[in-house]
Design a protein around this motif. Sequence first.
Motif, PDB file in Angstrom:
ATOM      1  N   ALA A  78       0.825  -1.214   0.000  1.00 22.95           N
ATOM      2  CA  ALA A  78       0.000   0.000   0.000  1.00 22.95           C
ATOM      3  C   ALA A  78       0.855   1.258   0.000  1.00 22.95           C
ATOM      4  O   ALA A  78       0.601   2.190  -0.778  1.00 22.95           O
ATOM      5  CB  ALA A  78      -0.936  -0.009   1.210  1.00 22.95           C
ATOM      6  N   GLU A  79       1.866   1.296   0.854  1.00 24.80           N
ATOM      7  CA  GLU A  79       2.721   2.484   0.917  1.00 24.80           C
ATOM      8  C   GLU A  79       3.451   2.717  -0.407  1.00 24.80           C
ATOM      9  O   GLU A  79       3.507   3.838  -0.902  1.00 24.80           O
ATOM     10  CB  GLU A  79       3.705   2.354   2.074  1.00 24.80           C
ATOM     11  CG  GLU A  79       3.037   2.528   3.422  1.00 24.80           C
ATOM     12  CD  GLU A  79       3.962   2.274   4.604  1.00 24.80           C
ATOM     13  OE1 GLU A  79       5.142   1.907   4.406  1.00 24.80           O
ATOM     14  OE2 GLU A  79       3.477   2.440   5.745  1.00 24.80           O
ATOM     15  N   LYS A  80       4.014   1.662  -0.977  1.00 24.97           N
ATOM     16  CA  LYS A  80       4.752   1.780  -2.236  1.00 24.97           C
ATOM     17  C   LYS A  80       3.840   2.256  -3.371  1.00 24.97           C
ATOM     18  O   LYS A  80       4.162   3.195  -4.100  1.00 24.97           O
ATOM     19  CB  LYS A  80       5.388   0.429  -2.591  1.00 24.97           C
ATOM     20  CG  LYS A  80       5.973   0.327  -3.983  1.00 24.97           C
ATOM     21  CD  LYS A  80       7.202   1.160  -4.195  1.00 24.97           C
ATOM     22  CE  LYS A  80       8.418   0.513  -3.620  1.00 24.97           C
ATOM     23  NZ  LYS A  80       9.627   1.306  -3.856  1.00 24.97           N
ATOM     24  N   PHE A  81       2.693   1.607  -3.531  1.00 21.06           N
ATOM     25  CA  PHE A  81       1.822   1.908  -4.666  1.00 21.06           C
ATOM     26  C   PHE A  81       1.091   3.241  -4.497  1.00 21.06           C
ATOM     27  O   PHE A  81       0.934   3.980  -5.473  1.00 21.06           O
ATOM     28  CB  PHE A  81       0.848   0.751  -4.905  1.00 21.06           C
ATOM     29  CG  PHE A  81       1.484  -0.376  -5.680  1.00 21.06           C
ATOM     30  CD1 PHE A  81       1.177  -0.589  -7.008  1.00 21.06           C
ATOM     31  CD2 PHE A  81       2.425  -1.194  -5.082  1.00 21.06           C
ATOM     32  CE1 PHE A  81       1.780  -1.605  -7.730  1.00 21.06           C
ATOM     33  CE2 PHE A  81       3.041  -2.214  -5.783  1.00 21.06           C
ATOM     34  CZ  PHE A  81       2.717  -2.424  -7.118  1.00 21.06           C
ATOM     35  N   ASN A  82       0.658   3.570  -3.291  1.00 21.36           N
ATOM     36  CA  ASN A  82      -0.035   4.839  -3.088  1.00 21.36           C
ATOM     37  C   ASN A  82       0.897   6.031  -3.267  1.00 21.36           C
ATOM     38  O   ASN A  82       0.461   7.096  -3.703  1.00 21.36           O
ATOM     39  CB  ASN A  82      -0.696   4.876  -1.712  1.00 21.36           C
ATOM     40  CG  ASN A  82      -1.858   3.909  -1.613  1.00 21.36           C
ATOM     41  OD1 ASN A  82      -2.424   3.473  -2.618  1.00 21.36           O
ATOM     42  ND2 ASN A  82      -2.212   3.544  -0.402  1.00 21.36           N
ATOM     43  N   PRO A 131       2.957 -10.226  -1.494  1.00 21.02           N
ATOM     44  CA  PRO A 131       3.281  -8.811  -1.283  1.00 21.02           C
ATOM     45  C   PRO A 131       4.736  -8.501  -1.637  1.00 21.02           C
ATOM     46  O   PRO A 131       5.009  -7.497  -2.301  1.00 21.02           O
ATOM     47  CB  PRO A 131       3.013  -8.609   0.210  1.00 21.02           C
ATOM     48  CG  PRO A 131       1.967  -9.613   0.540  1.00 21.02           C
ATOM     49  CD  PRO A 131       2.312 -10.813  -0.309  1.00 21.02           C
ATOM     50  N   GLU A 132       5.654  -9.363  -1.221  1.00 15.19           N
ATOM     51  CA  GLU A 132       7.077  -9.139  -1.513  1.00 15.19           C
ATOM     52  C   GLU A 132       7.325  -9.116  -3.018  1.00 15.19           C
ATOM     53  O   GLU A 132       8.076  -8.287  -3.527  1.00 15.19           O
ATOM     54  CB  GLU A 132       7.938 -10.234  -0.863  1.00 15.19           C
ATOM     55  CG  GLU A 132       7.881 -10.265   0.638  1.00 15.19           C
ATOM     56  CD  GLU A 132       6.637 -10.965   1.204  1.00 15.19           C
ATOM     57  OE1 GLU A 132       5.941 -11.724   0.474  1.00 15.19           O
ATOM     58  OE2 GLU A 132       6.336 -10.739   2.382  1.00 15.19           O
ATOM     59  N   GLY A 133       6.698 -10.058  -3.727  1.00 12.21           N
ATOM     60  CA  GLY A 133       6.871 -10.129  -5.178  1.00 12.21           C
ATOM     61  C   GLY A 133       6.343  -8.895  -5.886  1.00 12.21           C
ATOM     62  O   GLY A 133       6.978  -8.376  -6.811  1.00 12.21           O
ATOM     63  N   LEU A 134       5.193  -8.385  -5.433  1.00 11.37           N
ATOM     64  CA  LEU A 134       4.624  -7.204  -6.077  1.00 11.37           C
ATOM     65  C   LEU A 134       5.468  -5.961  -5.802  1.00 11.37           C
ATOM     66  O   LEU A 134       5.663  -5.131  -6.690  1.00 11.37           O
ATOM     67  CB  LEU A 134       3.175  -6.994  -5.634  1.00 11.37           C
ATOM     68  CG  LEU A 134       2.388  -5.957  -6.431  1.00 11.37           C
ATOM     69  CD1 LEU A 134       2.361  -6.284  -7.926  1.00 11.37           C
ATOM     70  CD2 LEU A 134       0.961  -5.841  -5.897  1.00 11.37           C
ATOM     71  N   VAL A 135       5.999  -5.849  -4.601  1.00 14.81           N
ATOM     72  CA  VAL A 135       6.886  -4.722  -4.293  1.00 14.81           C
ATOM     73  C   VAL A 135       8.143  -4.797  -5.156  1.00 14.81           C
ATOM     74  O   VAL A 135       8.614  -3.780  -5.679  1.00 14.81           O
ATOM     75  CB  VAL A 135       7.239  -4.671  -2.784  1.00 14.81           C
ATOM     76  CG1 VAL A 135       8.374  -3.693  -2.513  1.00 14.81           C
ATOM     77  CG2 VAL A 135       6.005  -4.286  -1.967  1.00 14.81           C
TER      78      VAL A 135
END
Length: 146
Positions: A78-82, A131-135
């Motif tokens: 959430a923090e990364k994408f927002n 989550p790790e993979g998407l980040v």
Amino acid sequence: MKKMILAVSIVCLIVLVYACGRGNVKQISFVKNNDKTMEQMLAQAKSQKKILFVDVYTTWCGPCKWMDENTFIDTRVAEKFNKTFLNYKVDGDSFEGVNVGIIYRVDSYPTYLFISPEGKVIHRIEGMMSPEGLVQEADFVVSRNK
């Protein structure tokens, strides 16, 4: 009677703790296709000079639901994408979703598109991700587009 009051108090406490914990859950802040069109999102991406992250999903897709319940609510995601992207969620079965699917050749769900403000796909992912993979994928996109 005292046992009944104690039992009700414990249940209320559990519900309160659960509700408070859920209220603090961060998640990706998506604009949905019933609020804006892809064209409007691209215009916004261009004006803000941001990459557009598009989640093409369907309501019947199990992996799509899993992503909503597990990956998109992860604090790191959430923090990364927002912070980094404009986030758009498109139902592949909607009129807008069918158009997005045709233009960007979406043939499986979920499909994630990272789109430049000019409308070109700069990275594509299909299927479930941790989550790790998407980040990591987000970091890859950012490093390629500096």
